[in-house]
Design a protein around this motif. Structure first.
Motif, PDB file in Angstrom:
ATOM      1  N   VAL A 110       0.861  -1.193   0.000  1.00 32.79           N
ATOM      2  CA  VAL A 110       0.000   0.000   0.000  1.00 32.79           C
ATOM      3  C   VAL A 110       0.894   1.239   0.000  1.00 32.79           C
ATOM      4  O   VAL A 110       1.725   1.408   0.898  1.00 32.79           O
ATOM      5  CB  VAL A 110      -0.894   0.038   1.267  1.00 32.79           C
ATOM      6  CG1 VAL A 110      -1.721   1.322   1.316  1.00 32.79           C
ATOM      7  CG2 VAL A 110      -1.804  -1.183   1.317  1.00 32.79           C
ATOM      8  N   TYR A 111       0.709   2.088  -0.991  1.00 33.42           N
ATOM      9  CA  TYR A 111       1.470   3.339  -1.046  1.00 33.42           C
ATOM     10  C   TYR A 111       0.610   4.490  -0.527  1.00 33.42           C
ATOM     11  O   TYR A 111      -0.426   4.803  -1.099  1.00 33.42           O
ATOM     12  CB  TYR A 111       1.908   3.607  -2.496  1.00 33.42           C
ATOM     13  CG  TYR A 111       2.481   4.984  -2.763  1.00 33.42           C
ATOM     14  CD1 TYR A 111       3.243   5.662  -1.801  1.00 33.42           C
ATOM     15  CD2 TYR A 111       2.298   5.609  -3.988  1.00 33.42           C
ATOM     16  CE1 TYR A 111       3.765   6.920  -2.045  1.00 33.42           C
ATOM     17  CE2 TYR A 111       2.828   6.874  -4.243  1.00 33.42           C
ATOM     18  CZ  TYR A 111       3.552   7.521  -3.271  1.00 33.42           C
ATOM     19  OH  TYR A 111       4.083   8.776  -3.520  1.00 33.42           O
ATOM     20  N   LEU A 112       1.047   5.087   0.571  1.00 30.92           N
ATOM     21  CA  LEU A 112       0.362   6.259   1.113  1.00 30.92           C
ATOM     22  C   LEU A 112       1.016   7.502   0.501  1.00 30.92           C
ATOM     23  O   LEU A 112       2.170   7.825   0.804  1.00 30.92           O
ATOM     24  CB  LEU A 112       0.443   6.295   2.641  1.00 30.92           C
ATOM     25  CG  LEU A 112      -0.247   5.145   3.377  1.00 30.92           C
ATOM     26  CD1 LEU A 112      -0.196   5.369   4.880  1.00 30.92           C
ATOM     27  CD2 LEU A 112      -1.701   4.956   2.917  1.00 30.92           C
ATOM     28  N   HIS A 113       0.274   8.142  -0.365  1.00 27.76           N
ATOM     29  CA  HIS A 113       0.820   9.287  -1.096  1.00 27.76           C
ATOM     30  C   HIS A 113       0.668  10.590  -0.303  1.00 27.76           C
ATOM     31  O   HIS A 113      -0.380  10.863   0.264  1.00 27.76           O
ATOM     32  CB  HIS A 113       0.096   9.422  -2.441  1.00 27.76           C
ATOM     33  CG  HIS A 113       0.442  10.680  -3.154  1.00 27.76           C
ATOM     34  ND1 HIS A 113      -0.313  11.823  -3.058  1.00 27.76           N
ATOM     35  CD2 HIS A 113       1.503  10.997  -3.933  1.00 27.76           C
ATOM     36  CE1 HIS A 113       0.266  12.783  -3.765  1.00 27.76           C
ATOM     37  NE2 HIS A 113       1.364  12.309  -4.307  1.00 27.76           N
ATOM     38  N   THR A 114       1.748  11.368  -0.278  1.00 24.91           N
ATOM     39  CA  THR A 114       1.682  12.706   0.309  1.00 24.91           C
ATOM     40  C   THR A 114       2.507  13.669  -0.542  1.00 24.91           C
ATOM     41  O   THR A 114       3.117  13.256  -1.534  1.00 24.91           O
ATOM     42  CB  THR A 114       2.180  12.705   1.769  1.00 24.91           C
ATOM     43  OG1 THR A 114       1.940  13.988   2.335  1.00 24.91           O
ATOM     44  CG2 THR A 114       3.667  12.388   1.888  1.00 24.91           C
ATOM     45  N   GLN A 156      -2.639   2.653  -4.330  1.00 23.75           N
ATOM     46  CA  GLN A 156      -2.164   3.962  -3.870  1.00 23.75           C
ATOM     47  C   GLN A 156      -3.327   4.690  -3.192  1.00 23.75           C
ATOM     48  O   GLN A 156      -4.429   4.748  -3.723  1.00 23.75           O
ATOM     49  CB  GLN A 156      -1.686   4.777  -5.081  1.00 23.75           C
ATOM     50  CG  GLN A 156      -1.288   6.190  -4.723  1.00 23.75           C
ATOM     51  CD  GLN A 156      -0.661   6.930  -5.905  1.00 23.75           C
ATOM     52  OE1 GLN A 156      -0.048   6.326  -6.783  1.00 23.75           O
ATOM     53  NE2 GLN A 156      -0.815   8.242  -5.926  1.00 23.75           N
ATOM     54  N   ILE A 157      -3.053   5.248  -2.006  1.00 23.98           N
ATOM     55  CA  ILE A 157      -4.077   5.983  -1.264  1.00 23.98           C
ATOM     56  C   ILE A 157      -3.571   7.409  -1.059  1.00 23.98           C
ATOM     57  O   ILE A 157      -2.456   7.596  -0.546  1.00 23.98           O
ATOM     58  CB  ILE A 157      -4.319   5.336   0.139  1.00 23.98           C
ATOM     59  CG1 ILE A 157      -4.511   3.823   0.066  1.00 23.98           C
ATOM     60  CG2 ILE A 157      -5.444   6.053   0.902  1.00 23.98           C
ATOM     61  CD1 ILE A 157      -5.890   3.324  -0.185  1.00 23.98           C
ATOM     62  N   ASP A 158      -4.386   8.378  -1.416  1.00 26.23           N
ATOM     63  CA  ASP A 158      -3.978   9.768  -1.226  1.00 26.23           C
ATOM     64  C   ASP A 158      -4.230  10.184   0.226  1.00 26.23           C
ATOM     65  O   ASP A 158      -5.305   9.894   0.768  1.00 26.23           O
ATOM     66  CB  ASP A 158      -4.770  10.670  -2.181  1.00 26.23           C
ATOM     67  CG  ASP A 158      -4.197  12.070  -2.212  1.00 26.23           C
ATOM     68  OD1 ASP A 158      -3.017  12.240  -1.831  1.00 26.23           O
ATOM     69  OD2 ASP A 158      -4.919  13.007  -2.594  1.00 26.23           O
ATOM     70  N   THR A 159      -3.259  10.841   0.843  1.00 27.65           N
ATOM     71  CA  THR A 159      -3.409  11.206   2.261  1.00 27.65           C
ATOM     72  C   THR A 159      -3.513  12.716   2.470  1.00 27.65           C
ATOM     73  O   THR A 159      -3.706  13.170   3.596  1.00 27.65           O
ATOM     74  CB  THR A 159      -2.212  10.708   3.109  1.00 27.65           C
ATOM     75  OG1 THR A 159      -1.053  11.480   2.761  1.00 27.65           O
ATOM     76  CG2 THR A 159      -1.945   9.235   2.891  1.00 27.65           C
TER      77      THR A 159
END
Ligand code: S3P
Length: 184
Positions: A110-114, A156-159
């Motif tokens: 899981v990629y937590l995007h910031t 990918q999840i946008d944070t």
């Protein structure tokens, strides 16, 4: 230092590795999922520090980044084995292709995007993070790593601008959708 969930609501089919830039929320989100939904979770940096008996800053200072990366790979391999857990990885884990192979071969990523701006706001004290210097440096490092995060990720999840419970809820939905988490 494995956080053991108590509610046993869900079951993990395989390990889930959280990747993303420093300050993207990997540790907070895995902790939230552990506390609220009963998953076992571990912070890979905490595990490394515990095993080595010294801080990341000390390891960087005494032995350099390359030695830290060797240790990171060794302990990542250990965490990929055993009972499946949520593993919050250090922000530089994708800098070694071997690490990406370990994560993808054994689990789900899981990629937590910031953004550099958000990450900088979330890290007011960078003294424990030798590679986090200032906003400009964060922008460069993130731009350099972004393609590797994207390539390594299953999802990918946008944070940006979002709360931990909100990010955790979307992550849980994605894990359930992918069949990585099943209801007991
Ligand atoms: C690093 C990120 C840190 C830690 C080390 C190196 C990096 O972890 O592993 O300081 O290269 O981005 P967090 O992402 O948990 O801050």
């Amino acid at each position: 230092m494995v956080l053991t969930g108590t509610q046993n609501e869900f079951e993990l089919v395989k390990p889930v590795f959280f990747i993303g830039f420093m300050g993207s929320g990997k540790t907070s989100v895995t902790r939230h999922l552990s506390e609220h939904h009963g998953f076992d979770s571990i912070d890979a940096d905490d595990y490394l520090v515990q095993q080595e008996g010294r801080s990341i800053a000390d390891i960087f200072e005494a032995d350099g980044e390359s030695h830290f990366r060797d240790l990171e790979t060794r302990y990542l391999r250990e965490l990929a084995q055993g009972s499946p857990k949520l593993v919050s990885c250090g922000g530089g884990v994708v800098t070694r292709p071997e690490n990406v192979h370990i994560m993808r071969d054994s689990g789900f990523v899981v990629y937590l995007h910031t953004t550099a701006e958000e990450s900088s706001a979330r890290i007011p004290d960078s003294s424990t993070r030798p590679l986090f210097k200032d906003l400009n440096n964060a922008r460069d490092l993130l731009a350099q790593r972004e393609p590797s995060y994207i390539e390594a990720a299953d999802v990918q999840i946008d944070t940006v601008g979002r709360s931990v419970p909100d990010i955790a809820a979307e992550t849980l939905g994605a894990l359930r959708g992918a069949g990585v988490v099943t209801a007991r």
